[in-house]
Scaffold this motif. Structure first.
Motif, PDB file in Angstrom:
ATOM      1  N   LEU A 128       0.819  -1.208   0.000  1.00 26.91           N
ATOM      2  CA  LEU A 128       0.000   0.000   0.000  1.00 26.91           C
ATOM      3  C   LEU A 128       0.855   1.261   0.000  1.00 26.91           C
ATOM      4  CD1 LEU A 128      -2.811  -1.023   2.531  1.00 26.91           C
ATOM      5  CD2 LEU A 128      -3.005  -0.812   0.039  1.00 26.91           C
ATOM      6  N   CYS A 129       1.933   1.247   0.757  1.00 26.36           N
ATOM      7  CA  CYS A 129       2.829   2.418   0.815  1.00 26.36           C
ATOM      8  C   CYS A 129       3.492   2.657  -0.537  1.00 26.36           C
ATOM      9  CB  CYS A 129       3.897   2.218   1.891  1.00 26.36           C
ATOM     10  SG  CYS A 129       3.261   2.298   3.576  1.00 26.36           S
ATOM     11  N   VAL A 130       3.983   1.585  -1.150  1.00 24.31           N
ATOM     12  CA  VAL A 130       4.607   1.716  -2.466  1.00 24.31           C
ATOM     13  C   VAL A 130       3.552   2.104  -3.500  1.00 24.31           C
ATOM     14  CG1 VAL A 130       5.877   0.512  -4.285  1.00 24.31           C
ATOM     15  CG2 VAL A 130       6.420   0.067  -1.892  1.00 24.31           C
ATOM     16  N   GLY A 131       2.340   1.577  -3.346  1.00 17.46           N
ATOM     17  CA  GLY A 131       1.259   1.913  -4.263  1.00 17.46           C
ATOM     18  C   GLY A 131       0.937   3.396  -4.262  1.00 17.46           C
ATOM     19  N   ALA A 132       1.149   4.059  -3.123  1.00 13.43           N
ATOM     20  CA  ALA A 132       0.902   5.504  -3.060  1.00 13.43           C
ATOM     21  C   ALA A 132       1.848   6.268  -3.981  1.00 13.43           C
ATOM     22  CB  ALA A 132       1.049   5.990  -1.621  1.00 13.43           C
ATOM     23  N   MET A 133       3.018   5.684  -4.261  1.00 10.39           N
ATOM     24  CA  MET A 133       3.977   6.328  -5.159  1.00 10.39           C
ATOM     25  C   MET A 133       3.464   6.384  -6.593  1.00 10.39           C
ATOM     26  SD  MET A 133       7.301   4.282  -3.675  1.00 10.39           S
ATOM     27  CE  MET A 133       8.360   4.783  -5.038  1.00 10.39           C
ATOM     28  N   LEU A 134       2.509   5.528  -6.910  1.00 11.41           N
ATOM     29  CA  LEU A 134       1.983   5.479  -8.275  1.00 11.41           C
ATOM     30  C   LEU A 134       1.326   6.785  -8.687  1.00 11.41           C
ATOM     31  CD1 LEU A 134       0.319   1.939  -8.310  1.00 11.41           C
ATOM     32  CD2 LEU A 134       2.550   2.581  -9.192  1.00 11.41           C
ATOM     33  N   SER A 135       0.783   7.517  -7.717  1.00 12.75           N
ATOM     34  CA  SER A 135       0.100   8.764  -8.052  1.00 12.75           C
ATOM     35  C   SER A 135       1.062   9.769  -8.674  1.00 12.75           C
ATOM     36  CB  SER A 135      -0.562   9.362  -6.804  1.00 12.75           C
ATOM     37  OG  SER A 135       0.395   9.589  -5.792  1.00 12.75           O
ATOM     38  N   PHE A 136       2.320   9.793  -8.197  1.00 13.81           N
ATOM     39  CA  PHE A 136       3.306  10.724  -8.750  1.00 13.81           C
ATOM     40  C   PHE A 136       3.661  10.336 -10.189  1.00 13.81           C
ATOM     41  CE2 PHE A 136       4.017  10.781  -4.134  1.00 13.81           C
ATOM     42  CZ  PHE A 136       3.871  12.145  -3.888  1.00 13.81           C
ATOM     43  N   ALA A 137       3.873   9.040 -10.424  1.00 17.06           N
ATOM     44  CA  ALA A 137       4.212   8.570 -11.768  1.00 17.06           C
ATOM     45  C   ALA A 137       3.050   8.813 -12.728  1.00 17.06           C
ATOM     46  CB  ALA A 137       4.570   7.085 -11.727  1.00 17.06           C
ATOM     47  N   SER A 138       1.833   8.533 -12.281  1.00 22.06           N
ATOM     48  CA  SER A 138       0.661   8.725 -13.141  1.00 22.06           C
ATOM     49  C   SER A 138       0.417  10.203 -13.420  1.00 22.06           C
ATOM     50  CB  SER A 138      -0.579   8.108 -12.481  1.00 22.06           C
ATOM     51  OG  SER A 138      -0.415   6.720 -12.310  1.00 22.06           O
ATOM     52  N   ALA A 139       0.669  11.063 -12.422  1.00 23.56           N
ATOM     53  CA  ALA A 139       0.487  12.508 -12.614  1.00 23.56           C
ATOM     54  C   ALA A 139       1.460  13.045 -13.658  1.00 23.56           C
ATOM     55  CB  ALA A 139       0.677  13.237 -11.290  1.00 23.56           C
ATOM     56  N   PHE A 140       2.706  12.596 -13.597  1.00 27.30           N
ATOM     57  CA  PHE A 140       3.686  13.031 -14.597  1.00 27.30           C
ATOM     58  C   PHE A 140       3.269  12.547 -15.978  1.00 27.30           C
ATOM     59  CE2 PHE A 140       7.455  13.125 -17.135  1.00 27.30           C
ATOM     60  CZ  PHE A 140       8.170  14.224 -16.687  1.00 27.30           C
ATOM     61  N   GLU A 141       2.845  11.301 -16.045  1.00 27.76           N
ATOM     62  CA  GLU A 141       2.450  10.707 -17.317  1.00 27.76           C
ATOM     63  C   GLU A 141       1.250  11.423 -17.923  1.00 27.76           C
ATOM     64  OE1 GLU A 141       1.114   6.256 -18.742  1.00 27.76           O
ATOM     65  OE2 GLU A 141       2.642   6.441 -17.180  1.00 27.76           O
ATOM     66  N   ALA A 142       0.357  11.933 -17.087  1.00 31.74           N
ATOM     67  CA  ALA A 142      -0.879  12.548 -17.572  1.00 31.74           C
ATOM     68  C   ALA A 142      -0.740  14.039 -17.853  1.00 31.74           C
ATOM     69  CB  ALA A 142      -1.994  12.319 -16.551  1.00 31.74           C
ATOM     70  N   TYR A 143       0.004  14.746 -16.991  1.00 32.50           N
ATOM     71  CA  TYR A 143       0.008  16.203 -17.080  1.00 32.50           C
ATOM     72  C   TYR A 143       1.292  16.796 -17.679  1.00 32.50           C
ATOM     73  CZ  TYR A 143      -4.094  15.924 -14.068  1.00 32.50           C
ATOM     74  OH  TYR A 143      -5.341  15.648 -13.568  1.00 32.50           O
ATOM     75  N   VAL A 144       2.402  16.103 -17.554  1.00 33.85           N
ATOM     76  CA  VAL A 144       3.685  16.675 -17.987  1.00 33.85           C
ATOM     77  C   VAL A 144       4.176  16.060 -19.296  1.00 33.85           C
ATOM     78  CG1 VAL A 144       6.081  17.137 -17.327  1.00 33.85           C
ATOM     79  CG2 VAL A 144       4.286  17.118 -15.577  1.00 33.85           C
ATOM     80  N   SER A 145       4.143  14.730 -19.400  1.00 35.99           N
ATOM     81  CA  SER A 145       4.683  14.043 -20.580  1.00 35.99           C
ATOM     82  C   SER A 145       4.074  14.525 -21.901  1.00 35.99           C
ATOM     83  CB  SER A 145       4.495  12.526 -20.443  1.00 35.99           C
ATOM     84  OG  SER A 145       5.378  12.006 -19.483  1.00 35.99           O
ATOM     85  N   PRO A 146       2.731  14.674 -22.009  1.00 33.10           N
ATOM     86  CA  PRO A 146       2.170  15.135 -23.289  1.00 33.10           C
ATOM     87  C   PRO A 146       2.699  16.492 -23.731  1.00 33.10           C
ATOM     88  CG  PRO A 146       0.443  14.212 -21.907  1.00 33.10           C
ATOM     89  CD  PRO A 146       1.667  14.321 -21.046  1.00 33.10           C
ATOM     90  N   VAL A 147       2.908  17.396 -22.772  1.00 32.26           N
ATOM     91  CA  VAL A 147       3.422  18.732 -23.096  1.00 32.26           C
ATOM     92  C   VAL A 147       4.848  18.642 -23.609  1.00 32.26           C
ATOM     93  CG1 VAL A 147       3.965  21.020 -22.178  1.00 32.26           C
ATOM     94  CG2 VAL A 147       1.927  19.808 -21.378  1.00 32.26           C
ATOM     95  N   LEU A 148       5.688  17.864 -22.920  1.00 34.11           N
ATOM     96  CA  LEU A 148       7.075  17.718 -23.335  1.00 34.11           C
ATOM     97  C   LEU A 148       7.175  16.995 -24.671  1.00 34.11           C
ATOM     98  CD1 LEU A 148       8.726  16.761 -19.903  1.00 34.11           C
ATOM     99  CD2 LEU A 148       8.692  18.988 -21.040  1.00 34.11           C
ATOM    100  N   MET A 149       6.356  15.969 -24.867  1.00 31.92           N
ATOM    101  CA  MET A 149       6.363  15.264 -26.157  1.00 31.92           C
ATOM    102  C   MET A 149       5.960  16.203 -27.295  1.00 31.92           C
ATOM    103  SD  MET A 149       5.018  11.343 -25.835  1.00 31.92           S
ATOM    104  CE  MET A 149       3.487  11.707 -24.997  1.00 31.92           C
ATOM    105  N   ARG A 150       4.973  17.053 -27.055  1.00 26.90           N
ATOM    106  CA  ARG A 150       4.522  17.988 -28.081  1.00 26.90           C
ATOM    107  C   ARG A 150       5.638  18.942 -28.487  1.00 26.90           C
ATOM    108  NH1 ARG A 150       0.368  20.138 -25.404  1.00 26.90           N
ATOM    109  NH2 ARG A 150      -0.797  18.207 -25.721  1.00 26.90           N
ATOM    110  N   LEU A 151       6.432  19.374 -27.518  1.00 27.45           N
ATOM    111  CA  LEU A 151       7.545  20.276 -27.802  1.00 27.45           C
ATOM    112  C   LEU A 151       8.599  19.597 -28.666  1.00 27.45           C
ATOM    113  CD1 LEU A 151       8.041  22.017 -24.320  1.00 27.45           C
ATOM    114  CD2 LEU A 151       7.213  23.082 -26.438  1.00 27.45           C
ATOM    115  N   ILE A 152       8.923  18.361 -28.335  1.00 23.21           N
ATOM    116  CA  ILE A 152       9.980  17.641 -29.074  1.00 23.21           C
ATOM    117  C   ILE A 152       9.505  17.255 -30.466  1.00 23.21           C
ATOM    118  CG2 ILE A 152      11.358  15.528 -29.123  1.00 23.21           C
ATOM    119  CD1 ILE A 152      11.482  15.711 -26.071  1.00 23.21           C
ATOM    120  N   ILE A 153       8.264  16.766 -30.574  1.00 21.10           N
ATOM    121  CA  ILE A 153       7.740  16.352 -31.881  1.00 21.10           C
ATOM    122  C   ILE A 153       7.621  17.547 -32.814  1.00 21.10           C
ATOM    123  CG2 ILE A 153       5.752  15.346 -33.070  1.00 21.10           C
ATOM    124  CD1 ILE A 153       5.232  13.743 -30.473  1.00 21.10           C
TER     125      ILE A 153
END
Length: 212
Positions: free
Chosen positions: A183-208
């Motif tokens: 459960l404690c490690v599972g809480a870390m998933l929120s940070f990874a999912s947040a980056f994947e949802a909110y940050v990665s698309p913006v950075l990918m758009r810049l590079i593409i």
């Protein structure tokens, strides 16, 4: 005797040190295997897969992806199910080989994805991998290794409890520690999912939009 969090973590690492080395090596082998698979694909397979990836990048550039909140919930649910499956397998005596396969496959997926992008797109592919795959995997990879190690460790304890009657260690406290760790490690998933949802698309758009 009560232990602080630091002491509990230290005891856990010391108790499972060999297992952590094993799972880390297994994961790295999966990454290497995934990268090797890229080179074994035929030209037709590479072309078809590249066309699919190109179509996805087109959606990214035009902002046609799902809403970030939807991506976050889907991403979190996917990783949580994976963790939940490993937790359940850890409770089963026959779950040990499946846990090992899941760890290896997770590494293979990472290796294949990065390897394919670099193979097909060169430096642009490397940069896309760097901003869209690697950041969340700095969290996800340790998380998968910790969950995998904990699941294997508890599975082995269940086997010893079942077949070595001389062991009188109560299994319920071990189960509670195992579940709490997941459960404690599972809480870390929120940070990874947040980056994947909110940050990665913006950075990918810049590079593409500005390929090298």
């Amino acid at each position: 005797m009560r232990y602080g969090l630091r002491e509990m973590i230290s005891m856990h690492l010391e108790e499972n040190r060999t297992m952590y080395v094993f799972t880390t090596v297994l994961f790295l082998m999966g990454i290497v295997f995934g990268a090797i698979i890229v080179n074994s694909l035929s030209l037709t397979q590479k072309h078809d897969l590249y066309m699919y990836v190109n179509q996805f990048f087109g959606h990214v550039t035009e902002g046609e992806l799902a809403q970030s909140s939807t991506i976050f919930s889907q991403s979190y649910a996917h990783y949580a199910k994976y963790f939940g499956l490993m937790w359940i397998l850890g409770l089963s005596i026959i779950g040990l080989p499946v846990i090992l396969v899941l760890l290896f496959l997770k590494g293979a997926v990472v290796g294949f994805t990065v390897g394919f992008l670099v193979n097909q797109m060169g430096m642009t592919g490397f940069l896309i991998s760097f901003v869209s795959i690697m950041p969340q995997n700095f969290i996800l990879v340790p998380a998968f290794i910790i969950v995998g190690t904990a699941s294997i460790s508890f599975c082995l304890k269940m086997i010893r409890q079942q077949f070595m009657k001389r062991t009188n260690v109560p299994i319920f406290p071990q189960f509670m520690k195992y579940t709490l760790l997941i459960l404690c490690v599972g809480a870390m998933l929120s940070f990874a999912s947040a980056f994947e949802a909110y940050v990665s698309p913006v950075l990918m758009r810049l590079i593409i939009s500005n390929p090298m």
